[in-house]
Every structure is written in structure tokens, then in C-alpha cells.
Design a protein around this motif. Structure first.
Motif, PDB file in Angstrom:
ATOM      1  N   ALA A 166       0.918  -1.188  -0.198  1.00  0.00           N
ATOM      2  CA  ALA A 166      -0.024  -0.068   0.071  1.00  0.00           C
ATOM      3  C   ALA A 166       0.904   1.284   0.011  1.00  0.00           C
ATOM      4  CB  ALA A 166      -1.004   0.073   1.080  1.00  0.00           C
ATOM      5  N   ASN A 167       1.819   1.202   0.394  1.00  0.00           N
ATOM      6  CA  ASN A 167       2.823   2.412   0.211  1.00  0.00           C
ATOM      7  C   ASN A 167       3.598   2.445  -0.936  1.00  0.00           C
ATOM      8  OD1 ASN A 167       2.495   2.689   2.900  1.00  0.00           O
ATOM      9  ND2 ASN A 167       4.113   1.535   3.897  1.00  0.00           N
ATOM     10  N   LEU A 168       4.040   1.253  -1.593  1.00  0.00           N
ATOM     11  CA  LEU A 168       5.118   1.287  -2.660  1.00  0.00           C
ATOM     12  C   LEU A 168       4.014   1.478  -4.002  1.00  0.00           C
ATOM     13  CD1 LEU A 168       7.816   0.500  -3.534  1.00  0.00           C
ATOM     14  CD2 LEU A 168       6.988  -1.754  -3.601  1.00  0.00           C
ATOM     15  N   LEU A 169       2.986   0.849  -4.066  1.00  0.00           N
ATOM     16  CA  LEU A 169       2.222   1.080  -5.405  1.00  0.00           C
ATOM     17  C   LEU A 169       1.914   2.491  -5.637  1.00  0.00           C
ATOM     18  CD1 LEU A 169      -0.403  -2.219  -5.128  1.00  0.00           C
ATOM     19  CD2 LEU A 169       1.899  -1.860  -6.647  1.00  0.00           C
ATOM     20  N   PRO A 170       1.266   3.249  -4.610  1.00  0.00           N
ATOM     21  CA  PRO A 170       1.050   4.653  -5.078  1.00  0.00           C
ATOM     22  C   PRO A 170       2.233   5.474  -5.700  1.00  0.00           C
ATOM     23  CG  PRO A 170       0.109   4.099  -3.151  1.00  0.00           C
ATOM     24  CD  PRO A 170       0.784   2.987  -3.679  1.00  0.00           C
ATOM     25  N   ALA A 171       3.549   5.033  -5.209  1.00  0.00           N
ATOM     26  CA  ALA A 171       4.611   5.742  -5.632  1.00  0.00           C
ATOM     27  C   ALA A 171       4.979   5.388  -7.138  1.00  0.00           C
ATOM     28  CB  ALA A 171       5.981   5.490  -4.629  1.00  0.00           C
ATOM     29  N   LEU A 172       4.675   3.890  -7.453  1.00  0.00           N
ATOM     30  CA  LEU A 172       5.181   3.638  -8.648  1.00  0.00           C
ATOM     31  C   LEU A 172       4.037   4.001  -9.709  1.00  0.00           C
ATOM     32  CD1 LEU A 172       6.382   0.061  -7.723  1.00  0.00           C
ATOM     33  CD2 LEU A 172       7.711   1.917  -8.202  1.00  0.00           C
ATOM     34  N   ALA A 173       2.930   4.609  -9.351  1.00  0.00           N
ATOM     35  CA  ALA A 173       1.792   4.919 -10.129  1.00  0.00           C
ATOM     36  C   ALA A 173       1.654   6.355 -10.186  1.00  0.00           C
ATOM     37  CB  ALA A 173       0.472   4.468  -9.348  1.00  0.00           C
ATOM     38  N   GLY A 174       2.765   7.045  -9.506  1.00  0.00           N
ATOM     39  CA  GLY A 174       2.722   8.353  -9.899  1.00  0.00           C
ATOM     40  C   GLY A 174       1.635   9.526  -9.131  1.00  0.00           C
ATOM     41  N   VAL A 175       1.384   8.904  -7.853  1.00  0.00           N
ATOM     42  CA  VAL A 175       0.390   9.721  -7.018  1.00  0.00           C
ATOM     43  C   VAL A 175       1.240  10.908  -6.294  1.00  0.00           C
ATOM     44  CG1 VAL A 175      -0.897   9.613  -4.765  1.00  0.00           C
ATOM     45  CG2 VAL A 175      -1.022   7.615  -6.281  1.00  0.00           C
ATOM     46  N   ARG A 176       0.561  11.868  -6.277  1.00  0.00           N
ATOM     47  CA  ARG A 176       1.044  12.996  -5.483  1.00  0.00           C
ATOM     48  C   ARG A 176       1.561  12.797  -4.015  1.00  0.00           C
ATOM     49  NH1 ARG A 176      -2.690  16.008  -8.253  1.00  0.00           N
ATOM     50  NH2 ARG A 176      -3.918  16.326  -6.414  1.00  0.00           N
ATOM     51  N   PHE A 177       2.563  13.362  -3.825  1.00  0.00           N
ATOM     52  CA  PHE A 177       3.040  12.866  -2.283  1.00  0.00           C
ATOM     53  C   PHE A 177       2.213  13.682  -1.138  1.00  0.00           C
ATOM     54  CE2 PHE A 177       5.880  14.129   1.472  1.00  0.00           C
ATOM     55  CZ  PHE A 177       6.034  12.659   1.868  1.00  0.00           C
ATOM     56  N   GLY A 178       1.707  14.809  -1.290  1.00  0.00           N
ATOM     57  CA  GLY A 178       0.745  15.439  -0.286  1.00  0.00           C
ATOM     58  C   GLY A 178      -0.434  14.638  -0.231  1.00  0.00           C
ATOM     59  N   ARG A 179      -1.159  14.088  -1.488  1.00  0.00           N
ATOM     60  CA  ARG A 179      -2.256  13.147  -1.278  1.00  0.00           C
ATOM     61  C   ARG A 179      -2.118  11.985  -0.880  1.00  0.00           C
ATOM     62  NH1 ARG A 179      -5.997  13.287  -6.343  1.00  0.00           N
ATOM     63  NH2 ARG A 179      -6.380  15.551  -5.459  1.00  0.00           N
ATOM     64  N   PHE A 180      -0.795  11.474  -0.992  1.00  0.00           N
ATOM     65  CA  PHE A 180      -0.719  10.014  -0.406  1.00  0.00           C
ATOM     66  C   PHE A 180      -0.666  10.293   0.985  1.00  0.00           C
ATOM     67  CE2 PHE A 180       2.900   7.460   1.721  1.00  0.00           C
ATOM     68  CZ  PHE A 180       2.346   6.193   1.310  1.00  0.00           C
ATOM     69  N   VAL A 181       0.264  11.380   1.692  1.00  0.00           N
ATOM     70  CA  VAL A 181       0.375  11.436   2.970  1.00  0.00           C
ATOM     71  C   VAL A 181      -0.995  11.706   3.736  1.00  0.00           C
ATOM     72  CG1 VAL A 181       1.226  13.017   4.891  1.00  0.00           C
ATOM     73  CG2 VAL A 181       2.650  12.523   2.850  1.00  0.00           C
ATOM     74  N   TRP A 182      -1.978  12.397   3.448  1.00  0.00           N
ATOM     75  CA  TRP A 182      -3.054  12.874   3.810  1.00  0.00           C
ATOM     76  C   TRP A 182      -4.050  11.463   3.925  1.00  0.00           C
ATOM     77  CZ3 TRP A 182      -8.274  12.552   2.558  1.00  0.00           C
ATOM     78  CH2 TRP A 182      -8.452  12.884   1.415  1.00  0.00           C
ATOM     79  N   THR A 183      -4.254  10.823   2.847  1.00  0.00           N
ATOM     80  CA  THR A 183      -4.843   9.703   2.590  1.00  0.00           C
ATOM     81  C   THR A 183      -4.387   8.477   3.658  1.00  0.00           C
ATOM     82  OG1 THR A 183      -3.893   8.876   0.694  1.00  0.00           O
ATOM     83  CG2 THR A 183      -5.808  10.258   0.435  1.00  0.00           C
ATOM     84  N   THR A 184      -3.046   8.577   3.615  1.00  0.00           N
ATOM     85  CA  THR A 184      -2.564   7.497   4.344  1.00  0.00           C
ATOM     86  C   THR A 184      -2.779   7.824   5.969  1.00  0.00           C
ATOM     87  OG1 THR A 184      -0.854   7.184   3.236  1.00  0.00           O
ATOM     88  CG2 THR A 184      -0.320   6.603   5.558  1.00  0.00           C
TER      89      THR A 184
END
Length: 248
Positions: A166-184
Motif C-alpha cells: 500500500a506504500n509502494l504501489l502509489p509511488a510507482l503509479a505517480g500519486v502526488r506525495f501530499g495526497r498520499f500522506v493525508w490519505t494514509t
């Protein structure tokens, strides 16, 4: 005579290989941790050292909290086994609300570290390739872009999804970092509430001489609300897919 416009074609390959080193090291650490450190962070270790831990907490609360967060971040960032035990420990040492806060903070920081390592390595190149690609990769990227927040929340809420993926796939798919942090941070709150709640009652379990485990999370009254949140996050995706199938 070379037809390439790049005056240094041989320099790019070593540079690209170097960018894979952090991701390879992360995967190696995950494999090493799973194979060798499985018994280090356990309920038995917590039970055997609970008196010393509680005494240190009472004498140095701030230092204990800082050390707890640092250890949790390290475990998550290196994908070492024991994150669930640490979440329970947060409730055992700090109580319910402080424990939830520390667990969410530490897990989010550790997840962000994995994301950045993967993004610095292969993630940026893969995201760029997906952006200009056609076929399946393009459809995958478009689907993620259309429902990015819902998909990111689902990755956190689904109990069967490994935290590392769940941490790795968004990085490889080009998700924006800020959106990744708050959804996490938001997506792990339900799980943090459950694990911390278990930890709050752990002292009484140890006092009775009983063994602790995480079987409670599979009880219907615990798992049911989490699955309901999963369904809620998946609802917009399902409705949009249904509208596409229904003509007119």
C-alpha cells in the motif's frame, strides 16, 4: 558515426542503475526482516519487559514517546515485522488517545519514507512512462486518476492489503506525495483505533497470566465497521463503472 543526439549516451545507464539502489535496498531489508526478525517484536517480548518499559515511561515520558515513534518509523520504513505489535504497544504504554495519535503519526512517517524512496528510485521513471503510454498502462493510470482518493483510502482500509504494498504501489503509479500522506493518515485511523484499544487492555491480560494475540480484529463487531468503510470508499468507483455500462 552515432545517430544519437545525446553526447553522453553511456552516462545515462549507470545513473539509471544508481536510482534503483534505494528501492533494491528497501526490498532486501524487507526480505531480511521477515526472515530473521520475526520474533524480536512480539507480545512475549512486551510481556517480559513490561515492568521496565512502564518504569521508564513514568520517569521519561517524552523520551519514551520519541523513542517509540522513531522505532515505529524504522520498522515501517524498512518493512520489518512487528508493526502490529508496536501499534498495540502504543496503547499499552500511552493510553488510548495519545496512543492513537502516536501510532498514526509514526505509521504515516514510515509510509512516507517508503513512498519517497520508491519515488526517487524507479517510481519517477515508471510514472513518466505510464503518463505517455497507451494500452493497459494508460487505462490503469486513468482509472487511478479518476478515483485516486478512493483507491488510496481502500488500500489502507482493506485488512488483507499488506502495508508495504500500500506504500509502494502509489509511488510507482505517480500519486502526488501530499495526497498520499493525508490519505494514509486518514485511512489508517480505523485500524489504529482497534490496535490501540487492544493495547489499553493488555496490562490486565498480562496480569492474569494470559497470552495476548490479535484475534480480536477478526471479530464481526470489529471487522464489520472496517469492511463498511471499505464499501463506502469503493461505492463511487462502483457507481461510475455501472453508469458506463448502462446506456443513455
Amino acid at each position: 558515426m552515432s545517430l544519437s543526439n545525446d553526447p553522453f549516451p553511456l552516462r545515462r545507464k549507470p545513473r539509471a542503475a544508481l536510482r534503483l539502489i534505494p528501492l533494491a535496498a528497501l526490498l532486501a531489508a524487507a526480505v531480511f526482516g521477515m526472515s530473521t526478525l520475526g520474533e524480536t517484536l512480539s507480545f512475549e517480548t512486551l510481556r517480559d519487559n513490561r515492568a521496565d518499559l512502564l518504569a521508564f515511561r513514568d520517569a521519561h515520558l517524552g523520551l519514551m514517546a520519541l523513542g517509540f515513534v522513531a522505532l515505529y518509523v524504522l520498522v515501517v520504513a524498512l518493512s520489518l515485522p512487528g508493526a502490529a505489535v508496536l501499534s498495540v504497544t502504543g496503547g499499552f504504554l500511552f493510553g488510548f488517545l495519545p496512543g492513537v495519535g502516536l501510532n498514526v503519526l509514526a505509521a504515516t512517517l514510515g509510509a512516507s519514507a517508503i513512498f519517497l524512496i520508491a519515488r526517487w528510485g524507479a517510481g519517477a521513471a515508471l510514472a513518466a512512462r505510464m503518463a505517455v503510454s497507451e494500452g493497459r498502462l494508460a487505462r490503469l493510470r486513468a482509472a487511478l486518476r479518476d478515483h485516486e482518493i478512493n483507491v488510496l483510502l481502500l488500500l489502507r482500509l482493506v485488512p488483507a492489503m499488506p502495508f508495504f504494498l500500500a506504500n509502494l504501489l502509489p509511488a510507482l503509479a505517480g500519486v502526488r506525495f501530499g495526497r498520499f500522506v493525508w490519505t494514509t493518515a486518514v485511512g489508517i485511523i480505523p485500524g489504529a483505533l482497534v490496535f490501540t484499544w487492544i493495547g489499553v487492555g493488555l496490562g490486565a491480560v498480562f496480569a492474569r497470566g494470559e497470552s495476548a494475540d490479535l484475534s480480536l480484529i477478526w471479530q464481526p463487531y470489529v471487522l464489520g465497521p472496517i469492511l463498511a468503510l471499505c464499501a463506502l470508499a469503493a461505492l463511487p468507483i462502483a457507481l461510475k463503472a455501472l453508469r458506463r455500462r448502462v446506456p443513455g
